[in-house]
Design a protein around this motif. Sequence first.
Motif, PDB file in Angstrom:
ATOM      1  N   ASP A 266       0.565  -1.436   0.383  1.00  0.00           N
ATOM      2  CA  ASP A 266      -0.114   0.027   0.456  1.00  0.00           C
ATOM      3  C   ASP A 266       0.695   0.963  -0.231  1.00  0.00           C
ATOM      4  O   ASP A 266       1.721   0.895   0.062  1.00  0.00           O
ATOM      5  N   ASP A 267       0.577   2.291   0.226  1.00  0.00           N
ATOM      6  CA  ASP A 267       1.071   3.483   0.285  1.00  0.00           C
ATOM      7  C   ASP A 267       1.684   3.603   1.223  1.00  0.00           C
ATOM      8  O   ASP A 267       3.397   4.437   0.318  1.00  0.00           O
ATOM      9  N   THR A 268       2.115   3.376   2.249  1.00  0.00           N
ATOM     10  CA  THR A 268       2.499   3.593   3.796  1.00  0.00           C
ATOM     11  C   THR A 268       3.757   2.840   3.371  1.00  0.00           C
ATOM     12  O   THR A 268       4.774   3.328   3.649  1.00  0.00           O
ATOM     13  N   LEU A 270       5.059   1.479   0.316  1.00  0.00           N
ATOM     14  CA  LEU A 270       5.622   2.219  -0.371  1.00  0.00           C
ATOM     15  C   LEU A 270       6.945   2.544  -0.214  1.00  0.00           C
ATOM     16  O   LEU A 270       8.192   3.148  -0.528  1.00  0.00           O
ATOM     17  N   ARG A 271       5.998   4.157   0.811  1.00  0.00           N
ATOM     18  CA  ARG A 271       6.727   5.573   1.151  1.00  0.00           C
ATOM     19  C   ARG A 271       7.874   4.752   2.161  1.00  0.00           C
ATOM     20  O   ARG A 271       9.159   5.786   1.685  1.00  0.00           O
ATOM     21  N   GLU A 326       3.903   5.911  -6.850  1.00  0.00           N
ATOM     22  CA  GLU A 326       2.833   6.337  -5.593  1.00  0.00           C
ATOM     23  C   GLU A 326       2.401   7.766  -6.085  1.00  0.00           C
ATOM     24  O   GLU A 326       1.350   7.918  -5.838  1.00  0.00           O
TER      25      GLU A 326
END
Length: 328
Positions: A266-268, A270-271, A326
Amino acid sequence: MNKKFHFPFKKKTVLWLMLGAWMTTAQAQINEGLHWYNGQITFTARNIANKGVVMEAMDEGEEHEFVLRYVKEVNPKHHVYRTENGSNDRVNIYGVGTTVRHRQAEGWDVLCFYDANNRLAAVMSGEEVWDAQKLNEARWKNMMMGEYASEAENDVETVLRWKWDNLVIGGTDFPYDVVTFNGRVTGYINIHPVEGDTNMLAGTWKVEPTLKGFHLSAVNTDTGTTPWEWQPSGAEYEFAECDPEIGRFFFASTTLLNDHQFRFFDDTMLRIMRNTILARHGYRFKSKDLQEYFGNEPWYHPAASNDDIRLSLVEQLNVELIQQMEAK
């Protein structure tokens, strides 16, 4: 006595021969002996006239083809191409006019595709293996390998060592298979029982990567013909990476990733994955949350200055690919 050497060609002919040799060299930079893998399927390269390379593949019965047309040489191991359509009305997933940079460094042979805003959108890697399913499984396994800990139902910590072909639980090796569908990794595994040993994890499981490790949930394979139709059967476990010197997302510094692999995060995640690549080199973060997150990692040692940090080629590519994902 000085000897004069006789050349059987006129000067103009010699110049054309030299130019032809240069053109052949420019074409041959994309190795026909390798298979070009984009994270899902493999392409075969075939050199053609006018400094072009045809890239061909078959995926789920669909023919893929596009042409790379040579533009210029940046250095002997870095050439630039543009994409064109093939001649047979086959699928061109990279479009027309896409800038492609062919780079060879640190043992990697890659084709980097850039969008209209000059952002890295995809990468193909030169591989010895043609079988895309094996390559898909290998990348997924690279993302999962490590040492994890979980609290079992009886509150006794269970340590699981995820290796290439087996899971080591309680000192016993339990072989497992990666479940694929049409050559794609589904995120499910079959853990096989070992005769004479009790394994609480024997069966089919859905594997979901988390910020700390991964989540396992058992499924009933009798509820559908494809993995996406299987229903949960009740048992669930949370496993967290427990090697303090390795930490989470270590694979992002060694394994070339791509769009197909990113769908598991998920986005978190990936960061954090992107910044983990930088943190392993001691990058000093400005964001408070990243300072706190990596400050709690035993392996993180801030550098004196960010100016001296140098990423490997695969790290550079992964940072850019994650940024592109992202942005989507």
